[in-house]
Design an enzyme around this catalytic site. Structure first.
Site, PDB file in Angstrom:
ATOM      1  CB  SER A 207     -71.533  -9.868  -7.433  1.00 16.95           C
ATOM      2  OG  SER A 207     -72.523 -10.493  -8.224  1.00 16.95           O
TER       3      SER A 207
ATOM      4  CE1 TYR B  95     -66.744 -12.445  -9.742  1.00 19.45           C
ATOM      5  CE2 TYR B  95     -69.076 -12.130  -9.307  1.00 19.45           C
ATOM      6  CZ  TYR B  95     -67.821 -11.603  -9.530  1.00 19.45           C
ATOM      7  OH  TYR B  95     -67.638 -10.242  -9.548  1.00 19.45           O
TER       8      TYR B  95
END
Length: 230
Positions: free
Chosen positions: A136, A149
């Protein structure tokens, strides 16, 4: 490839994992898939040819051993897609407020489990095999509220880069698919309209560029590999 190629795609009950598994299956690959919820996984791959569903949690060593046994029975692996991931709390808390027990769980799923899979499946990876680690943009740049995250994805990226150096016989490919219209993305932005994000299927052609090509190990953005249509 002279023989039927074989792939393992984790987190394949929905989203990008399911879309890639379906595409590979339609292209003649034999595909092993997993996800935590067996019923959802079975429904997701129903009707797909040459797909073997093995439900379970990638963070569970026993499940990883079962996946390795399944792949061994099939004769080896050409593609390992490390797609299964855990977002963490929704909405995302700032790091100063992040529950450490939850962060530990996120790191277990997003970092330790992928390494565990590589350790279990490494002997079964054929020469020239591809390992796709789905990352990501939160793993490459600091973002307010994405510390937990993002930290897990940054660790995954570094882990992949070391694996590439230590294992030049593999193509270790970290790929950022970009924003997609998925359940996880909706959970990251609760209450927001994400209908403008592209469907996961539109990102698959970019992944296939890496799967089918001869790209060196490294980090890639799907948007730079193939046009993504909405």
């Amino acid at each position: 490839m002279a023989q039927q190629p074989t792939a393992l795609v984790t987190g394949a009950s929905r989203g990008l994992g399911r879309a890639l598994a379906a595409d590979l299956s339609a292209d003649g690959w034999r595909v092993v898939v997993d996800a935590r919820h067996g019923d959802a996984l079975a429904d997701a791959v129903a009707g797909l040819p040459d797909v073997v569903d093995v439900p379970g949690d990638v963070a569970d060593p026993a499940h990883r051993a079962t996946l390795a046994e399944t792949v061994d029975d099939l004769g080896g692996l050409d593609l390992l897609v490390l797609n299964a991931s855990l977002l963490g709390p929704s909405p995302q808390p700032r790091l100063a407020d992040y529950p450490l027990d939850v962060l530990e769980q996120v790191l277990r799923v997003n970092v330790l489990a992928p390494l565990g899979l590589v350790q279990s499946l490494g002997p079964l990876l054929r020469p020239g095999a591809r390992i796709l680690a789905i990352t990501s943009d939160a793993g490459a740049e600091p973002m307010d509220g994405w510390g937990g995250y993002g930290t897990s994805k940054a660790a995954l990226e570094f882990l992949a880069s070391v694996l590439a150096v230590e294992n030049p016989q593999w193509h270790v490919l970290v790929v950022d698919p970009g924003d997609m219209r998925t359940v996880m993305h909706q959970e990251a932005f609760p209450g927001e309209d994400i209908s403008d994000r592209p469907e996961p299927e539109t990102v698959v052609p970019a992944l296939r560029v890496l799967v089918d090509g001869d790209h060196p190990s490294g980090r890639y953005r799907a948007a730079d590999l193939a046009p993504v249509t909405s």
